[in-house]
Design an enzyme around this catalytic site. Structure first.
Site, PDB file in Angstrom:
ATOM      1  N   HIS A   1      35.821   2.819  76.746  1.00 34.36           N
ATOM      2  CA  HIS A   1      36.371   1.622  77.385  1.00 34.36           C
ATOM      3  C   HIS A   1      37.115   2.009  78.664  1.00 34.36           C
ATOM      4  O   HIS A   1      38.268   2.422  78.597  1.00 34.36           O
ATOM      5  CB  HIS A   1      37.351   0.918  76.435  1.00 34.36           C
ATOM      6  CG  HIS A   1      36.662   0.218  75.314  1.00 34.36           C
ATOM      7  ND1 HIS A   1      36.249  -1.088  75.392  1.00 34.36           N
ATOM      8  CD2 HIS A   1      36.293   0.650  74.093  1.00 34.36           C
ATOM      9  CE1 HIS A   1      35.658  -1.440  74.261  1.00 34.36           C
ATOM     10  NE2 HIS A   1      35.669  -0.399  73.452  1.00 34.36           N
TER      11      HIS A   1
ATOM     12  N   GLU B   1      38.428   0.092  80.783  1.00 31.35           N
ATOM     13  CA  GLU B   1      39.576  -0.811  80.946  1.00 31.35           C
ATOM     14  C   GLU B   1      40.723  -0.426  80.019  1.00 31.35           C
ATOM     15  O   GLU B   1      41.808  -0.991  80.107  1.00 31.35           O
ATOM     16  CB  GLU B   1      39.137  -2.265  80.719  1.00 31.35           C
ATOM     17  CG  GLU B   1      38.955  -2.693  79.267  1.00 31.35           C
ATOM     18  CD  GLU B   1      37.639  -2.252  78.618  1.00 31.35           C
ATOM     19  OE1 GLU B   1      36.953  -1.374  79.179  1.00 31.35           O
ATOM     20  OE2 GLU B   1      37.310  -2.797  77.544  1.00 31.35           O
TER      21      GLU B   1
ATOM     22  N   CYS C   1      30.823  -0.134  76.174  1.00 30.11           N
ATOM     23  CA  CYS C   1      30.909   0.026  74.714  1.00 30.11           C
ATOM     24  C   CYS C   1      29.673  -0.583  74.060  1.00 30.11           C
ATOM     25  O   CYS C   1      28.570  -0.123  74.302  1.00 30.11           O
ATOM     26  CB  CYS C   1      32.217  -0.558  74.174  1.00 30.11           C
ATOM     27  SG  CYS C   1      32.556  -0.014  72.480  1.00 30.11           S
TER      28      CYS C   1
END
Lengths: 205, 254
Positions: free
Chosen positions: A183, A185, A79
């Site tokens: 992202h 994650e 990001c």
């Protein structure tokens, strides 16, 4: 050992948990002291380019991060962390980035009807083959939240694109450095796969 | 193409999940970490957690829940209920929240929106708006403090002021429809989408997939949040998306 650089910008817990979930050891660090112990370095971040690079300069981390990358070990920017890889940022005024990928970070230019920030799940079009893409299909969705995006000087550095009123750089790679604008994650099973692939990567393409 | 989102909304009361009807009549519906693991398996796009406990003066219990959820679910979390300061918001983000949800304080302190937005980005600030249909017909009355306090500002006015302060998303909830499973307040969602230039999440009233389809097709809403639909029926996000895909609505592929 996977190193996670804490620049004080946003949520690191999810990234740490994703690495843990994928079966790798990690250490969160605020400085370069532990860099020698790391096989991989991840630069996460959410927020302003200027604030984040300010933290990098305050801690005199720019040469340290560049030295880590020069050692050939894999580096991942996530990001805002991907945006920091660029040569130049423009959020809050023009500012030097880490200079690991040739390009400039600019505000998204949107057509009518599109909302900023670009928030949500959008598909990733793979622009080239790469070890981090192992096992990923074309056009899987990832979670994006951003208002700025990198524009690469060399199209060969564009690893992936998404479509938001036109092509937007979604992933970059240059030698042992990769960056994801989205992202991983926060991107469900496909994101965890990318993280696992990065942690298994030896930095060679 | 940006996908539409389906968001299970989870209300927290003393660490348990509950579901309300019209902001009252709590029913216990389970444990937030376990349910979040299930929602993750069911390919939910995001999770919203709202603490509706009014006697807890701090956000610590909320942070504990999020810290647990972030071990089992890898998707965005928006977290709120009882945020009173910038430090509360920063604490939640540090503990795993991607976005904080502000409601009551957004009426009185625009500065907190600006501070969070400048530090963590506009996308990290979701302003939640609870609305009731005006009894006279036409328009909406905005309510704060879990629906107990009437605010003297229009929906459009509040949205504009919060956006100017730096809000990155709106979570618009119909108190009239909450927990009724009678369908979304589509005019409310439409008006919010017309007023906002940032994404809007609609909430309140989900009971079946047809209602999701209608709200998605009849408004520009970016996401729909559902409580009762997933709490009380055997519906789940995978089946919802399978149904909605038949109407040309785009959802994520993982």
């Amino acid at each position: 050992m996977i190193g996670i650089l804490d620049l004080g910008m946003g949520n690191l817990r999810s990234l740490s948990n994703a690495i843990d979930h994928s079966g790798f050891d990690f250490q969160v660090t605020e400085n370069q002291a532990a860099f020698d112990d790391f096989t991989h370095l991840i630069i996460p971040g959410v927020g302003h380019f200027r604030a984040a690079m300010g933290a990098v300069f305050d801690r005199q981390l720019r040469p340290q991060i560049r030295a880590f990358a020069a050692s050939g070990r894999p580096v991942l920017g996530v990001c805002l962390g991907m945006q920091l890889l660029a040569a130049v940022g423009t959020e809050g005024g023009e500012m030097e980035g880490l200079g690991l990928v040739a390009g400039t970070v600019r505000k998204l230019e949107l057509g009518p009807g599109l909302r900023i920030p670009h928030v949500g799940w959008n598909s990733l079009t793979k622009k080239k083959d790469h070890p981090v893409y192992e096992g990923l299909k074309q056009d899987q969705d990832f979670y994006f939240v951003h208002s700025f995006a990198m524009q690469c000087d060399d199209s060969a550095d564009v690893l992936g694109e998404t479509d938001y009123g036109g092509p937007v750089t979604a992933a970059v790679s240059h030698a042992n450095v990769v960056g994801f604008q989205f992202h991983p994650e926060k991107s469900d099973a496909s994101g965890l796969k990318l993280i696992e692939n990065f942690c298994l990567w030896n930095g060679k393409c | 193409m940006l996908k539409k989102r389906i968001i299970p909304v989870q209300l927290l009361l003393d660490g348990r999940l509950v579901k309300t009807t019209r902001f009252g009549e709590y029913r216990d519906v389970g444990d937030p970490v376990k349910s979040s693991r299930v929602y993750s398996d069911q390919r939910a796009d995001e999770l919203v957690f709202l603490n509706i406990s009014r006697d807890q003066p701090n956000v610590t219990p909320l942070a504990e829940v999020i810290a647990g959820v972030s071990k089992v679910a890898f998707m965005p979390f928006a977290v709120g209920g009882g945020i009173r300061s910038f430090d509360d918001a920063a604490f939640l983000i540090k503990n795993g929240a991607d976005k904080v949800v502000l409601n009551s304080i957004a009426y009185r302190d625009k500065e907190i929106i600006t501070r969070i937005s400048e530090r963590f980005g506009a996308q990290a600030v979701v302003v939640s708006i609870d609305a009731r249909r005006a009894p006279s017909g036409g328009g909406y009355i905005l309510k704060s403090a879990c629906g107990t306090v009437t605010e003297d500002i229009t929906l459009a006015g509040h949205i504009a002021a919060c956006e100017a302060a730096g809000a990155g998303e709106f979570f618009v909830q119909s108190i009239d429809q909450d927990g009724t499973m009678a369908g979304f307040d589509i005019p409310l969602i439409r008006e919010a989408c017309r007023s906002a230039t940032v994404p809007v999440i609609g909430c309140g009233g989900s009971g079946d997939y047809n209602q999701l389809r209608d709200a998605f097709l009849e408004t520009n809403v970016s996401a729909l949040a559902c409580g009762s639909l997933f709490n009380f029926s055997d519906s789940n996000p995978i089946r919802a998306k399978a149904f909605l895909s038949n109407y040309g609505l785009p959802f994520k592929v993982v």
